[in-house]
Write a protein that holds these residues in place. Structure first.
Motif, PDB file in Angstrom:
ATOM      1  N   VAL A 724      90.616  -8.159 -65.468  1.00  0.00           N
ATOM      2  CA  VAL A 724      90.012  -7.135 -64.811  1.00  0.00           C
ATOM      3  C   VAL A 724      90.191  -5.810 -65.639  1.00  0.00           C
ATOM      4  CG1 VAL A 724      89.488  -6.086 -62.434  1.00  0.00           C
ATOM      5  CG2 VAL A 724      89.661  -8.314 -62.707  1.00  0.00           C
ATOM      6  N   THR A 725      89.212  -5.220 -65.804  1.00  0.00           N
ATOM      7  CA  THR A 725      89.544  -3.921 -66.548  1.00  0.00           C
ATOM      8  C   THR A 725      89.605  -2.710 -65.198  1.00  0.00           C
ATOM      9  OG1 THR A 725      88.347  -4.462 -68.247  1.00  0.00           O
ATOM     10  CG2 THR A 725      88.630  -2.206 -68.073  1.00  0.00           C
ATOM     11  N   GLN A 726      90.798  -2.045 -65.277  1.00  0.00           N
ATOM     12  CA  GLN A 726      90.912  -0.883 -64.342  1.00  0.00           C
ATOM     13  C   GLN A 726      91.047   0.573 -64.753  1.00  0.00           C
ATOM     14  OE1 GLN A 726      94.268  -2.539 -62.179  1.00  0.00           O
ATOM     15  NE2 GLN A 726      92.959  -2.910 -60.660  1.00  0.00           N
ATOM     16  N   ASP A 771      79.936  -0.752 -58.842  1.00  0.00           N
ATOM     17  CA  ASP A 771      80.350  -1.805 -58.021  1.00  0.00           C
ATOM     18  C   ASP A 771      80.720  -2.676 -58.929  1.00  0.00           C
ATOM     19  OD1 ASP A 771      80.411  -0.314 -55.851  1.00  0.00           O
ATOM     20  OD2 ASP A 771      78.156  -0.953 -55.185  1.00  0.00           O
ATOM     21  N   ILE A 772      80.545  -2.996 -60.296  1.00  0.00           N
ATOM     22  CA  ILE A 772      80.560  -4.086 -61.021  1.00  0.00           C
ATOM     23  C   ILE A 772      82.023  -4.234 -61.596  1.00  0.00           C
ATOM     24  CG2 ILE A 772      79.814  -5.112 -63.263  1.00  0.00           C
ATOM     25  CD1 ILE A 772      77.926  -5.348 -61.062  1.00  0.00           C
ATOM     26  N   VAL A 773      82.503  -5.180 -61.604  1.00  0.00           N
ATOM     27  CA  VAL A 773      83.662  -5.669 -62.020  1.00  0.00           C
ATOM     28  C   VAL A 773      83.582  -5.835 -63.788  1.00  0.00           C
ATOM     29  CG1 VAL A 773      85.866  -7.056 -62.205  1.00  0.00           C
ATOM     30  CG2 VAL A 773      84.779  -6.339 -59.909  1.00  0.00           C
ATOM     31  N   TYR A 774      84.265  -5.179 -64.393  1.00  0.00           N
ATOM     32  CA  TYR A 774      84.200  -5.577 -65.882  1.00  0.00           C
ATOM     33  C   TYR A 774      85.321  -6.301 -66.424  1.00  0.00           C
ATOM     34  CZ  TYR A 774      79.982  -2.807 -66.071  1.00  0.00           C
ATOM     35  OH  TYR A 774      78.881  -2.372 -65.950  1.00  0.00           O
ATOM     36  N   LEU A 775      85.168  -7.449 -67.296  1.00  0.00           N
ATOM     37  CA  LEU A 775      86.182  -8.326 -67.800  1.00  0.00           C
ATOM     38  C   LEU A 775      86.446  -7.999 -69.211  1.00  0.00           C
ATOM     39  CD1 LEU A 775      85.333 -11.789 -66.176  1.00  0.00           C
ATOM     40  CD2 LEU A 775      86.725  -9.827 -64.967  1.00  0.00           C
ATOM     41  N   LEU A 776      87.993  -8.020 -69.495  1.00  0.00           N
ATOM     42  CA  LEU A 776      88.277  -7.852 -71.018  1.00  0.00           C
ATOM     43  C   LEU A 776      88.501  -9.172 -71.149  1.00  0.00           C
ATOM     44  CD1 LEU A 776      88.973  -6.143 -73.369  1.00  0.00           C
ATOM     45  CD2 LEU A 776      91.402  -6.138 -72.672  1.00  0.00           C
ATOM     46  N   LYS A 791     100.780  -8.419 -79.274  1.00  0.00           N
ATOM     47  CA  LYS A 791     100.658  -6.993 -78.697  1.00  0.00           C
ATOM     48  C   LYS A 791      99.279  -6.675 -79.170  1.00  0.00           C
ATOM     49  CE  LYS A 791     105.408  -5.406 -78.396  1.00  0.00           C
ATOM     50  NZ  LYS A 791     106.238  -4.231 -78.401  1.00  0.00           N
ATOM     51  N   GLU A 792      98.271  -7.608 -79.594  1.00  0.00           N
ATOM     52  CA  GLU A 792      96.935  -7.181 -79.777  1.00  0.00           C
ATOM     53  C   GLU A 792      95.976  -8.327 -79.821  1.00  0.00           C
ATOM     54  OE1 GLU A 792      96.972  -5.298 -83.559  1.00  0.00           O
ATOM     55  OE2 GLU A 792      96.784  -7.018 -84.504  1.00  0.00           O
ATOM     56  N   PHE A 793      94.732  -8.386 -79.614  1.00  0.00           N
ATOM     57  CA  PHE A 793      94.015  -9.405 -79.789  1.00  0.00           C
ATOM     58  C   PHE A 793      92.284  -8.804 -79.771  1.00  0.00           C
ATOM     59  CE2 PHE A 793      94.423  -9.064 -75.437  1.00  0.00           C
ATOM     60  CZ  PHE A 793      92.967  -9.195 -74.672  1.00  0.00           C
ATOM     61  N   ASP A 794      91.531  -9.679 -80.664  1.00  0.00           N
ATOM     62  CA  ASP A 794      90.075  -9.371 -80.652  1.00  0.00           C
ATOM     63  C   ASP A 794      89.474  -9.546 -79.212  1.00  0.00           C
ATOM     64  OD1 ASP A 794      90.000  -8.640 -83.240  1.00  0.00           O
ATOM     65  OD2 ASP A 794      89.836 -10.783 -83.890  1.00  0.00           O
ATOM     66  N   ALA A 795      88.529  -8.691 -78.932  1.00  0.00           N
ATOM     67  CA  ALA A 795      88.316  -8.918 -77.342  1.00  0.00           C
ATOM     68  C   ALA A 795      86.744  -8.295 -77.318  1.00  0.00           C
ATOM     69  CB  ALA A 795      89.064  -7.843 -76.335  1.00  0.00           C
ATOM     70  N   ARG A 796      86.477  -8.769 -76.085  1.00  0.00           N
ATOM     71  CA  ARG A 796      85.179  -8.419 -75.715  1.00  0.00           C
ATOM     72  C   ARG A 796      85.213  -7.929 -74.116  1.00  0.00           C
ATOM     73  NH1 ARG A 796      84.493 -14.026 -76.152  1.00  0.00           N
ATOM     74  NH2 ARG A 796      84.063 -14.980 -74.102  1.00  0.00           N
ATOM     75  N   ILE A 797      84.020  -6.981 -73.953  1.00  0.00           N
ATOM     76  CA  ILE A 797      84.140  -6.475 -72.302  1.00  0.00           C
ATOM     77  C   ILE A 797      82.813  -7.194 -71.709  1.00  0.00           C
ATOM     78  CG2 ILE A 797      83.933  -4.433 -70.809  1.00  0.00           C
ATOM     79  CD1 ILE A 797      85.753  -2.879 -72.741  1.00  0.00           C
ATOM     80  N   GLU A 798      82.708  -7.538 -70.812  1.00  0.00           N
ATOM     81  CA  GLU A 798      81.600  -8.282 -70.101  1.00  0.00           C
ATOM     82  C   GLU A 798      81.426  -7.737 -68.702  1.00  0.00           C
ATOM     83  OE1 GLU A 798      82.289 -13.115 -69.710  1.00  0.00           O
ATOM     84  OE2 GLU A 798      81.905 -12.190 -71.648  1.00  0.00           O
ATOM     85  N   PRO A 799      80.466  -7.716 -68.121  1.00  0.00           N
ATOM     86  CA  PRO A 799      80.341  -7.739 -66.545  1.00  0.00           C
ATOM     87  C   PRO A 799      80.840  -9.213 -66.006  1.00  0.00           C
ATOM     88  CG  PRO A 799      78.185  -7.932 -67.421  1.00  0.00           C
ATOM     89  CD  PRO A 799      79.022  -7.944 -68.577  1.00  0.00           C
ATOM     90  N   TYR A 800      81.597  -9.059 -64.795  1.00  0.00           N
ATOM     91  CA  TYR A 800      81.760 -10.294 -64.059  1.00  0.00           C
ATOM     92  C   TYR A 800      80.810 -10.706 -63.214  1.00  0.00           C
ATOM     93  CZ  TYR A 800      83.718 -13.453 -60.530  1.00  0.00           C
ATOM     94  OH  TYR A 800      84.083 -14.398 -59.600  1.00  0.00           O
ATOM     95  N   ASP A 801      80.409 -12.181 -63.295  1.00  0.00           N
ATOM     96  CA  ASP A 801      79.272 -12.672 -62.193  1.00  0.00           C
ATOM     97  C   ASP A 801      79.933 -13.920 -62.028  1.00  0.00           C
ATOM     98  OD1 ASP A 801      77.329 -13.783 -61.173  1.00  0.00           O
ATOM     99  OD2 ASP A 801      75.747 -12.795 -62.346  1.00  0.00           O
ATOM    100  N   PRO A 802      80.028 -14.152 -60.624  1.00  0.00           N
ATOM    101  CA  PRO A 802      80.786 -15.435 -60.201  1.00  0.00           C
ATOM    102  C   PRO A 802      79.862 -16.618 -60.548  1.00  0.00           C
ATOM    103  CG  PRO A 802      79.778 -14.352 -58.213  1.00  0.00           C
ATOM    104  CD  PRO A 802      79.929 -13.488 -59.387  1.00  0.00           C
TER     105      PRO A 802
END
Length: 1008
Positions: A724-726, A771-776, A791-802
């Motif tokens: 969860v990105t904060q 209101d959307i939670v975004y995930l890394l 101490k690093e990794f390739d990543a993407r950010i996407e909206p959380y949807d249950p």
């Protein structure tokens, strides 16, 4: 009768696994119905018939008949489809098997007349039958039943063993207070006996009862207490009615035990039972006012039998007890309960040793009632020939009073009787010494193979039954009495004792009858134990251990244990029954194997490669899955398990060293309770048909299948991880953990640097959708350990949807990863739930603060919020100390376990956007001792608040499909609105409720 003839007789006593004796049962029931109808016809035959042919021809009458036929048809079909097949030898779960045909015939025959054994006028014949059944059972255990003997044994049928246990507890309580009531009556109505009535003390010193101390009154021997009414009649001519009236104002029955305790300054008395006691004992203590906290468990040995030395220790503690001023204040004891056949392991407490302890403490002035809970074990007395009973009594006397060693004792017993039944020596001794117990619980509906309800209670001295009435014993009366006055119940079916009587007289309470039946069941249980004890080897991918040790495991070396297992594999498992009995040396081993009475408790552990799992929680999970695979608990499935088992949980607190030893043998470490499987064998047929080997093979196949799930859960592999990105200032990332998946068993909060493009896209998305939670999410599978090391990794950010994975809004790399909080979630790192607080990690930057709930135990809930508002009283430099703890003013232990996401989201929840919490204590330590400030904490409005229980506590399986990586290991998910599992929305057992509604609808259709 030859052994073959005896076995053939057993086959005539049951309907049979395939209904082989259906013609006989139809004949029996038809005869019973015929005689019942003839009885109706012959009773005042001149009376006219009221149900005339004309009535039968009416449409209304016919509709009612059709409704009855229809309901029988559909109910019988549903019962056939959904009932548990107790009658099949594959059923090895509870203490239940096919009920005997004599029992069915007896119950049906009496049921037609509906006799109520509460009073003689409502059940003249069935009352006499119940009294006869009581005598049969009393004689079985060795009580005297002849009227010229003293004491005379007596028994009656109860609804079940729990009611019998309750009655015994009630009687023991009243017996303990009876001398005190008599002492008070001697001040008034019975004052004329005060100067002459002598009674023996516990140490056999005779003195006037009026001169007894309170301690001496509480410790008069049970037999002497029961003698008092008889003596008062013979020595003073006092009638039962006068004695009843004189005592009534002072009895515990009338005034309550608390009044007598106050009058004589008595502290709560103790009630001892083995730690393996049935749940009905603390329940009975609550009902009788003794109090469940005064039912004190006695430790058990490695075979779950009561440890006489621990009983001795506890009794001595009662004698040595002192008051607040240090003065002697010994604690009286109501009862010691010896369990003869525990429900979860078939263990027999050492009754002879307990009797010796009782005599030892009588010499010290402490007396108590001795009760045998033989609900399961009493009928096994039929397996012991009378000559062996006498030999056992003589040999056990030699053993206890000379230097005779246990090995010599065993050999002597076997030389006297070459057993055809695998009763252990110590078990045989315990059963034969039940005759010295003051009362005994017996359950005909357990090892008597009879219908519910049929429990029973036996008294060594029939006068003890009057303690649970308001009536004194009637002297010199042998006429038939109503028996409903004795015991807990009022109305009670006369059919139950008739069923018991039928079964007793047809099968026989001897070695050729019930003894043969139970002996064959015992042998079947031992053969199953042999499979369990040898199923896993050093090369196996799992470890299976029965609770009961092999004889070689008791004192032998590992090499001797291996040799004994190999002997069992070669000379027990594949050998036909007749040949096995002829092999005397191997047969001696068979006799000493397994539990005491036909119940095998066992547990399974798994290996990861060559390494044995040490986590008790994970072993428990495996055993629970095995149970669920081999049980019928769900109407939504048509599965037919090849073997049906039951299960139990052994608490570490109660089982102590017994459970520690069991865990060690399984390779487990820790203090958690152990989920255990239970195999009860009551059928006499499995070994004859080869079914034992077949169901053992089915068990092994189930273990191997379910082990794969355990391996999957506990093997660390590269995987996808979501955070969860904060924040919008300095970014923080909160891992979505899973307690039950090694890949995700970590609470982890990190910070790091993402590319400016990713950051800008994320910030804009947050503004647009607050209101959307975004995930890394890591773009390439890896482990958390590797990620933290790199101490690093390739990543993407996407909206959380249950409902499933969503397309990314940005891709790139996170670098310069720093750990803010890290905690492994394996069971050995967990602690109990906090009982005064609800702790959160607090972290952030100068401009923003965020929180994440701290997990101390399983199951739990993830509660995460960013950009919380903290009261002005908190002044903190996050660069110096990157994390604090916020102790919310809730007792977490009172809130756990939290409900599932679906249920929780249908009602208000305390952790929500805008929620404000006052008096939050901020500390530097989780324990809450190093306080920084006490102030408020407010969750943000329209900001990132994330709550979850489902993912955190999920049980993933290797074949999981259709879920997101947040739940398991896959990277893609599909979710169709119309494909939600509707059964998840229904209460447990809802299909059975639906069936009832279908029954009603069908009958209404006939009415229409």
């Amino acid at each position: 009768m030859s052994e073959g003839d005896k076995s053939d007789a057993v086959s005539a006593w049951f309907l049979g696994p395939k209904g082989e004796n259906v013609e006989t049962l139809i004949l029996l029931l038809t005869k019973a119905l015929h005689h019942h109808v003839q009885g109706r016809i012959s009773y005042f035959p001149e009376d006219p018939s009221v149900i005339t042919p004309e009535v039968k021809d009416t449409a209304t009458f016919q509709a009612q008949i059709r409704k009855q036929l229809t309901l029988v048809e559909i109910l019988a079909e549903k019962l056939t489809e959904h009932s548990v097949p107790f009658w099949n030898p594959r059923y090895n779960a509870h203490m239940n098997m096919d009920t005997s045909m004599p029992g069915i015939a007896g119950y049906f025959t009496a049921m037609l007349f509906n006799p109520n054994n509460v009073a003689l006028e409502a059940s003249p014949l069935t009352t006499a039958i119940e009294i006869a059944v009581g005598k049969q059972l009393a004689e079985l255990v060795g009580y005297d039943i002849e009227t010229l003997q003293n004491p005379i044994g007596w028994g009656h049928i109860t609804a079940d063993g729990s009611i019998a246990n309750l009655e015994s507890m009630w009687a023991a309580r009243n017996l303990k207070f009876y001398p005190l009531s008599l002492r008070l009556a001697m001040i008034n109505q019975l004052s004329f006996i005060a100067d002459t009535f002598h009674v023996g003390t516990c140490t056999r010193k005779s003195k006037l009862l009026k001169d007894f101390t309170t301690w001496e009154l509480l410790n008069i021997l049970p037999s002497d207490v029961l003698d008092i009414p008889t003596r008062l009649n013979s020595e003073y001519g006092i009638t039962a009615q006068y004695l009843q009236d004189a005592l009534k104002p002072y009895l515990a029955q009338t005034v309550g035990k608390e009044r007598l305790e106050r009058e004589f300054n008595i502290q709560p008395m103790a009630y001892f039972a083995s730690t393996t006691m049935h749940y009905s004992w603390p329940k009975g203590a609550a009902i009788t006012g003794i109090g469940s906290e005064n039912v004190i468990p006695v430790k058990v040995d490695d075979s779950a039998r009561m440890d006489p030395n621990d009983l001795r220790r506890l009794l001595q503690e009662c004698l040595d007890q002192k008051d607040a001023q240090g003065n002697p204040a010994p604690r009286a004891v109501y009862t010691v309960v010896a369990i003869v056949g525990s429900t979860e392991h078939g263990a027999c407490d050492p009754v002879k040793d307990i009797l010796d302890v009782r005599e030892e403490f009588r010499q010290k002035g402490l007396s108590f009632v001795l009760h045998a809970d033989g609900a399961w074990g009493t009928y096994f007395a039929t397996a012991i020939p009378e000559i062996v009973i006498q030999q056992s009594i003589n040999l056990s006397s030699q053993w206890s009073h000379t230097s005779m060693k246990l090995g010599e004792y065993n050999k002597a017993r076997l030389d006297v009787y070459v057993p055809t039944l695998p009763l252990k020596t110590k078990t045989l001794e315990s059963i034969t010494h039940m005759r010295h117990c003051d009362s005994i619980t017996v359950d005909p509906h357990k090892s008597g193979y009879l219908q519910y309800p049929a429990g029973g209670l036996l008294y060594r001295d029939e006068r003890m039954r009057y303690l649970v009435t308001w009536t004194s014993p009637i002297v010199y009366r042998n006429d038939l009495q109503s028996i409903g006055v004795f015991g807990v119940e009022g109305s009670k079916p006369g059919a139950a004792p008739v069923a018991t009587f039928f079964s007793h007289v047809i099968l026989g309470l001897d070695t050729d009858g019930y003894g043969q039946l139970l002996g064959e069941a015992l042998f079947s249980a031992v053969k199953m134990y042999a499979h369990l004890a040898t199923m896993s080897t050093k090369k196996s991918s799992f470890v299976l251990r029965p609770l009961n040790l092999l004889p070689a495991e008791t004192n032998g070396t590992p090499e001797e244990v291996d040799a004994q297992k190999e002997l069992i594999r070669k000379k027990v498992l594949p050998v036909p029954n007749r040949e096995l009995v002829k092999d005397k040396e191997t047969w001696k081993l068979v006799v000493e194997m397994g539990s005491d009475l036909s119940i095998n408790a066992f547990a399974v552990n798994f290996k990861l490669g060559e390494v044995v799992n040490e986590d008790i929680v994970e072993a428990n999970y495996l055993n629970k899955r095995i149970f669920e695979a081999l049980s019928i608990t769900d109407a939504n499935t048509d599965k037919k398990p090849p073997l049906i088992l039951t299960s139990t949980v052994l608490p570490q607190k109660n089982y102590g060293n017994c459970l520690t030893t069991f865990k060690n043998r399984l390779g487990l470490k820790g203090s958690q309770d152990l989920y255990t499987l239970v195999n009860v064998v009551m059928s006499p047929w499995p070994t004859a048909s080869g079914l034992t080997a077949e169901v053992a093979q089915a068990l092994q196949e189930t273990i191997l299948k379910e082990r794969e799930v355990s391996v999957y859960r506990n093997t660390l592999t590269d995987d996808y991880h979501a955070f969860v990105t904060q924040g919008t200032d300095k970014l923080f990332f909160v891992h979505l953990p899973m307690f039950n998946m090694e890949n995700h068993r970590m609470q982890l909060i990190i910070t790091g640097t993402i590319s400016s493009e990713m950051r800008a896209t994320y910030i804009e998305a947050r503004k647009t959708n607050p209101d959307i939670v975004y995930l890394l999410v890591n773009d390439t599978p890896s482990t958390l350990e590797k990620i933290l090391a790199a101490k690093e990794f390739d990543a993407r950010i996407e909206p959380y949807d249950p409902k499933g994975q969503q397309p990314p809004i940005a891709k790139g790399k996170i670098t310069d990863i720093q750990v803010i909080a890290q905690k492994k979630l394996n069971s050995k790192f967990l602690t109990p739930y906090p009982d005064r607080k609800l702790p959160f990690y607090v972290y952030g930057s100068g401009a923003e603060a965020h929180i994440d709930h701290v997990y101390t135990a399983f199951p739990n809930i993830q509660m995460t919020a960013d950009q919380v508002v903290v009261g002005a009283d908190l002044h903190h430099d996050w660069n110096t100390t990157p994390v604090l703890y916020a102790q919310l003013p809730f007792a977490e232990i009172s809130m756990q376990p939290f409900e599932s996401n679906r249920i929780r989201e249908t009602k208000p929840f305390f952790f929500h956007s805008g929620a404000k919490f006052d008096n939050v204590v901020f500390t530097r330590d989780l324990a809450g001792q190093d306080v920084v400030a006490t102030t408020s904490l407010t969750l943000p409005e329209k900001k990132n608040v994330f709550v979850d229980t489902d993912m955190l506590n999920a049980d993933p399986e290797p074949d999981t499909h259709g879920v997101s990586y947040c739940l398991a290991h896959v990277t893609k998910a599909s979710f169709n609105e119309g494909e939600a599992n509707s059964t998840d929305l229904e209460p447990r057992g809802y299909k059975y409720i639906q069936m009832i509604d279908e029954f009603k609808a069908t009958l209404q259709g006939i009415n229409a």
